[in-house]
Design an enzyme around this catalytic site. Structure first.
Site, PDB file in Angstrom:
ATOM      1  N   GLU A   1      -6.612  -6.960  -1.892  1.00  0.00           N
ATOM      2  CA  GLU A   1      -7.098  -7.284  -0.675  1.00  0.00           C
ATOM      3  C   GLU A   1      -8.167  -7.254  -0.524  1.00  0.00           C
ATOM      4  OE1 GLU A   1      -4.896  -5.180   2.626  1.00  0.00           O
ATOM      5  OE2 GLU A   1      -2.925  -5.816   1.888  1.00  0.00           O
TER       6      GLU A   1
ATOM      7  N   GLU B   1       0.913  -1.124   0.052  1.00  0.00           N
ATOM      8  CA  GLU B   1      -0.030   0.011   0.254  1.00  0.00           C
ATOM      9  C   GLU B   1       0.772   1.161   0.047  1.00  0.00           C
ATOM     10  OE1 GLU B   1      -4.027  -1.781   2.342  1.00  0.00           O
ATOM     11  OE2 GLU B   1      -2.580  -0.779   3.279  1.00  0.00           O
TER      12      GLU B   1
END
Length: 872
Positions: A545, A479
């Site tokens: 995710e 991320e």
């Protein structure tokens, strides 16, 4: 440094004339904390230093593992025992600073060299051998291998003592409840999860120790290191077909430690042919030597799971001088080529293997064990579970580690592609404002403190892992990208120069991977969702995710929940906390009102049983919903997450003890290569074909069943599907809505081939008009019989037959110990949580490493079937 792919397969080299050996130092290690040792390493590492009062040490392993094995701390994975263990942030680094010592026998002739290799330490070490310090320069960084020439340190007697002082990370982080605690754990090049995350409590020693393997190796004058194998497979290939040739490119580093040049031959053999290159190595240099390209005729290709076989080749790469092997490396590799392409329609990357497009069905992986108690056997079991879920990719999350070669060996074996993150996270490395973090975003953005150490560690990880067929892509971080200098080093030099065959994505949810057309973080959501959302609400086109719940059944829960905490978790609205502190401590994630739809649970056992129904539906629905929009909305999806490295109560297909729950089998069903399914939103029946072949003349058979087991045939029709596609067949919405309105119903959706063999068997339980499973709550008992047939030393076939008019619903099968009645783990099941229609039977294969009919039983327990056990 010695290329360690060889170690993966446990080879022990012993060549006549070469006096060459390689072995691991695992036995007879002892240790003491530095506070209890008043001598320097130059004394401790000598034979006359008394070690009588030192305690046994676990190597490879962490300080905390050694303490646990010596009974000094309670099991931190049980209950709230972790709170009883001193945290390094409070007691100081010295508390977990330890000496580790072992003796070994080794000597070298005048023509031999002896090498000491550490495959992983955390975080820095001082190394002493026979009274002398080995590492003149600092050796630190959790992910950096290091090899030392110890020839001149060895005792003439052959009796040697190695003493290693292991220091924890310079910054251990405050475990204040934030993701990665206060974030300062990221100042080092190491795990970030050890300061705590939303799925784990802090690891008290921050994984300090000689956590990975230690080796001794003998060579002659030239040390062969870091072999590199690349396979080029052009065009679009088909599994099982006669193949056009593939190109094999092999190189290796040769280190000449002599003060004079050395001439010799670098070579390997394959398919009864020798590929070689004459070499003259300058004195005291390391040179990378490229062997001539080799054309493999009709190669046996390696394919991801579900698409073809996982064929592997073995070669010995040798450097020979004066007709003697100076050094040799064994490398196992698969012939395959990974390609990527931007899909303009979905606006996301698309993965190809050997020219064939692969719809990615993946799972996020943290680490096998939070205390780094790794084993080849555990890796094999966990990757086998992922294969059994019909997944084709595992992503290694960036807050953990570059996974071990043994992990990749299992992925090569079972056909799981791997996306390997480097060691960054948006949480610790400054992506977001976070009041839990000690330092501001500008400061955190430059973590770690030593950028060059990160770069060196990344380069070494690439060399260690690059020969594995399963490794498909590199990722800069979780991320967030690494700082610019690190990113450019990875992207512009390390990956192109040391690998050059795989896609590198800047970070896990970057626009380069999956265009963010809807704002937000680019991944998620997490936690339980209405099944309809997976089908009807479009998310990011390659979601890295997205996940749901994962509580185990009562048997699993009782392994780590003390008896007084074996209760129903009562959820506090607006928080992730529940009434019981142990459930909260183990990161329970709420089920909302999903459990109550099956009836208010009466105790923990009832709660856990109903949770399995939810688990199954959540993960089947997730994968079905994404597959329904294959190549239209999506090119792939990676579930957050498929396993836990400790006893957590969220996001797992099997528990820490390797006991599967219903998540695994729901996901297995929804991820079938060829799969017929029911869309709960539109009432459509669809077929997904993830194979490379068209599916002609398949029979679609759909039957509805009332709660009482009364059958209504809805359709039976021959149909077909194109390769790698999804096809809408018909809508049953009006019929299903009408039949299920009062108390719900069952729907059997099957595909059969021309031999009338079932190739997809999907069984749904549908709610009533209010969304409740009211009919399930008053099902009549069903009677089933069971027979067994042992088919090998590790497999037994169980046949369940339903002789009643009711459906035998949601049966859990377990292999248990006859005396203790405890489940034998890990056991692998061809299917589980199965329902058997009236008058029909189901066959299930159970696989266990040591089946023993005298000591084992098979237990069957179901929703409306009384529990019983059977011998085999």
């Amino acid at each position: 440094m010695k290329k360690l792919l060889f170690i993966l397969f446990g080879f022990f080299l012993a060549y006549t004339g070469a006096a060459q050996t390689k072995y691991e130092l695992t036995k007879d290690w002892v240790c003491l904390p530095i506070k209890k040792v008043n001598a320097p390493g130059t004394q401790i590492s000598q034979q006359n230093f008394n070690l009588k009062k030192w305690k046994p040490a676990t190597v490879p392993g962490t300080v905390l593992t050694t303490m646990l094995n010596n009974g000094e701390v309670p099991d931190p994975f049980y209950g709230m025992n972790n709170e009883k263990i001193p945290d390094i942030y409070n007691v100081g680094r010295a508390y977990y600073t330890y000496w580790f010592v072992t003796n070994f026998s080794e000597k070298a002739s005048s023509k031999e060299q002896v090498w000491l290799t550490f495959r992983g330490i955390n975080y820095s070490v001082d190394i002493f051998l026979n009274g002398k310090k080995v590492n003149k320069e600092p050796f630190k960084g959790m992910f950096l291998r290091k090899t030392f020439n110890i020839t001149n340190f060895l005792n003439a007697s052959g009796k040697n003592r190695l003493a290693v002082l292991v220091h924890p990370a310079d910054e251990v982080g405050n475990p204040n409840g934030g993701q990665g605690g206060d974030g300062t754990i990221a100042k080092g090049v190491a795990h970030q999860y050890t300061a705590g995350w939303d799925w784990i409590q802090p690891i008290r020693d921050r994984n300090t120790g000689i956590w990975d393997k230690v080796f001794i190796e003998k060579t002659r004058a030239v040390n062969l290191k870091n072999p590199h194998v690349v396979t080029l497979v052009d065009g679009k290939r088909m599994p099982g077909a006669n193949q056009k040739p593939a190109i094999l490119k092999v190189s290796a580093e040769l280190q000449n430690i002599q003060k004079t040049p050395v001439s010799g031959v670098l070579k390997y053999e394959l398919n009864n042919k020798t590929i070689q290159q004459k070499v003259t190595l300058p004195a005291q240099t390391t040179s990378e030597i490229q062997l001539p390209d080799f054309e493999i005729e009709n190669p046996k290709l390696w394919w991801p799971s579900g698409y073809g076989n996982q064929n592997l080749y073995n070669i010995n790469i040798q450097f020979v001088t004066d007709d003697k092997i100076s050094d040799e490396e064994k490398v196992t590799f698969g012939v395959r080529e990974i390609q990527t392409k931007w899909n303009e329609h979905t606006r996301s990357k698309q993965i190809f293997v050997n020219g064939q497009q692969i719809f990615i069905k993946g799972g996020n992986w943290i680490i096998s064990d939070a205390m780094l108690r790794f084993s080849k056997e555990r890796y094999d079991a966990e990757i086998r579970f992922h294969r059994d879920m019909n997944l084709n990719l595992i992503r290694i999350w960036g807050g953990a580690l570059p996974e071990r070669p043994e992990f990749y060996e299992a992925c090569d074996k079972y056909g799981l592609l791997v996306m390997q993150d480097f060691w960054m996270s948006g949480d610790c490395n400054g992506r977001w404002v976070d009041p839990m973090k000690k330092e501001d975003q500008w400061t955190r953005r430059q973590y770690p403190d030593d950028h060059q150490l990160f770069i060196n560690s990344a380069a070494d990880a690439v060399k260690m892992l690059r020969n594995h067929a399963s490794l498909a892509m590199w990722c800069g971080g979780n991320e967030i990208t690494p700082p610019q200098d690190i990113l450019h080093a990875l992207k512009d030099s390390i990956i192109p120069d040391l690998d050059g065959t795989r896609w590198f994505v800047d970070y896990s949810n970057s626009d380069e991977m999956s265009y963010n057309f809807k704002g937000g973080n680019g991944d998620g959501p997490y936690g339980i969702q209405d099944i309809s959302t997976f089908w009807a609400e479009r998310t990011w086109p390659f979601n890295s995710e997205v996940g749901s719940v994962g509580t185990g059944d009562a048997t699993s829960l009782k392994r780590f929940l003390p008896k007084e905490h074996q209760v129903i978790p009562v959820e506090a609205k607006g928080t992730e906390k529940v009434s019981d502190p142990v459930w909260t401590y183990h990161k329970y994630i709420a089920y909302g009102n999903a459990i109550d739809k099956y009836g208010k649970p009466t105790n923990m056992e009832d709660f856990a049983t109903k949770a399995q129904l939810v688990n199954y539906n959540q993960y089947r629905g997730l994968m079905e919903g994404f597959s329904a929009h294959m190549w239209d909305w999506y090119t792939g999806v990676i579930i957050w997450k498929t396993q836990n490295p400790w006893t957590a109560l969220r996001g797992q297909m099997y528990d820490y003890y390797l006991d599967p729950n219903a998540c695994l089998y729901g996901l297995r069903s929804g991820s079938e290569s060829i799969h017929a399914m029911y869309d709960p939103v539109k009432g459509n029946i669809m077929i997904v074909n993830n194979s490379f072949e068209p599916q002609n003349d398949v029979m679609l058979r759909i039957n509805a069943f009332s709660i009482e087991g009364e059958k209504t045939q809805l359709t039976q029709v021959f149909t077909y599907t194109e390769p790698s596609s999804v096809r809408l067949i018909l809508s049953l919405k009006d019929k299903v809505d009408k039949m299920s309105a009062k108390e719900g119903m069952f729907l059997s959706v099957q595909l059969l081939n021309l031999n009338q063999e079932i190739i997809s068997d999907n069984f749904y339980w549908l709610p009533d008009a209010n969304g409740d499973y009211s009919g399930l709550q008053h099902m009549q008992k069903a009677h089933i019989t069971a027979t067994t047939k042992k088919i090998s030393e590790t497999e037994v076939e169980l046949t369940l037959k339903n002789s009643s008019k009711e459906i035998s619903f949601f049966n859990r099968i377990s292999l248990i110990d006859k005396k203790t009645k405890q489940r034998l783990l890990p056991t692998f099941y061809s299917d589980n949580y199965v329902s058997i229609l009236p008058g029909e039977e189901k066959k299930i294969i159970l696989s266990y490493k040591d089946l023993n009919p005298q000591n084992n039983l098979i237990e069957i327990e179901g929703w409306n079937t009384s529990s019983f056990s059977i011998k085999f």
